[in-house]
Design a protein around this motif. Sequence first.
Motif: not given
Length: 82
Positions: A56-78
């Motif tokens: 998919f090009g750059l969207p295939g690279l960026y979209i999974p990284a953007v979707l991981m942001v809430p998970i990383m916020f949760l991990i940092l809060i925990l």
Amino acid sequence: MTAIEMPRRLPIWQRLFYGIPLLGWLARDAAEGEPEDLVYTAAAIFSMWGCSALLFGLPGLYIPAVLMVPIMFLILILISRG
């Protein structure tokens, strides 16, 4: 009487999650498998991410990284809560 141990029954959310064709298999293998299976699971996830970037090009690279942001916020809060 016999001394047969019955396997434990998983909660409904785990059965539903493990029922997802590719992700469920990877999650079950990482959670209940051998210690080296976690390395194979991580390699499979990064390979899928790389294949999506090639397909998919750059969207295939960026979209999974953007979707991981809430998970990383949760991990940092925990982590900060102790």
